[in-house]
Motif scaffolding. Structure first.
Motif, short mmCIF file in Angstrom:
data_model
loop_
_atom_site.label_atom_id
_atom_site.label_comp_id
_atom_site.label_asym_id
_atom_site.label_seq_id
_atom_site.Cartn_x
_atom_site.Cartn_y
_atom_site.Cartn_z
N TYR A 101 1.52 -8.24 3.06
CA TYR A 101 1.49 -6.83 3.31
C TYR A 101 2.67 -5.91 3.89
N SER A 102 2.65 -4.69 2.75
CA SER A 102 3.61 -3.82 3.94
C SER A 102 3.04 -2.19 3.19
N THR A 103 3.74 -1.12 3.73
CA THR A 103 2.85 0.18 3.40
C THR A 103 4.23 1.12 2.75
N ALA A 120 -2.21 5.65 6.57
CA ALA A 120 -1.99 4.07 5.93
C ALA A 120 -2.41 3.01 7.01
N GLU A 121 -1.59 3.50 7.89
CA GLU A 121 -2.12 2.65 9.74
C GLU A 121 -3.83 2.75 9.30
N SER A 160 -5.05 0.02 6.80
CA SER A 160 -4.22 -1.05 6.67
C SER A 160 -5.61 -2.18 8.17
N GLY A 216 0.81 -0.92 -0.15
CA GLY A 216 -0.12 0.24 0.04
C GLY A 216 1.06 1.37 -0.14
N THR A 234 0.96 5.39 0.25
CA THR A 234 0.22 6.22 -0.02
C THR A 234 1.65 8.03 0.15
N HIS A 272 0.90 9.09 7.51
CA HIS A 272 1.57 7.45 7.99
C HIS A 272 -0.09 7.11 8.83
#
Length: 162
Positions: free
Chosen positions: A97-99, A81-82, A85, A53, A55, A78
């Protein structure tokens, strides 16, 4: 026939998503981007791909050199994104999954992330733009310039469930 066949003439493994590949999703907190993240989750799960993901944040152009006391667009990115998720995956995101948080133009950053991706997924319209546009400027730029297939998700979460 020369060795430079047109892209549409290629067949075989070059025209599909490869297991273990990387799928990139633009995440800005809008309903459209959350639908894109949900669709990316389903595709990544089924195909054994990692999901990223992305952002993107930048200071508003109308405020050069001026920042409101205590406000940080990077911290907002941040948080977005959090929250995305948590909304899509629950309290704990899967290991695949990572951001990624980037500074700059959303379209440019997503296009850069598409360079080694199997697919780029974006919402049709994010938090900016004008109601009634079929595609927002970011999704349109991604469709025109990404280095991988682009899936544009229209509508909201309710439409995405069908």
């Amino acid at each position: 026939m020369t060795g430079n066949a047109p892209a549409e003439a290629k067949t075989g493994s070059e025209d599909r998503i490869h297991p273990g590949g990387r799928i990139v999703v633009g995440v800005d907190g809008s309903a459209s981007s959350l639908s894109a993240l949900r669709r990316g989750m389903r595709i990544a799960e089924r195909l054994g791909c990692s999901l990223v993901g992305v952002t993107v944040w930048e200071f508003p152009q109308s405020w050069p050199g001026y920042v409101m006391d205590g406000w940080s667009p990077e911290a907002d990115a941040h948080a977005i994104a959090e929250q995305a998720s948590r909304e899509v995956f629950g309290p704990e995101a899967p290991t695949w999954y990572s951001t990624v948080i980037r500074n700059g133009s959303a379209a440019r950053q997503l296009i850069a992330e598409s360079e080694d991706a199997e697919m780029l997924i974006v919402g049709s319209r994010g938090l900016g733009g004008f109601t009634g546009l079929l595609l927002g400027s970011v999704s349109r730029s991604c469709v025109e310039h990404a280095d991988c297939p682009v899936l544009v998700i229209h509508g909201s979460e309710a439409a995405d469930r069908s």
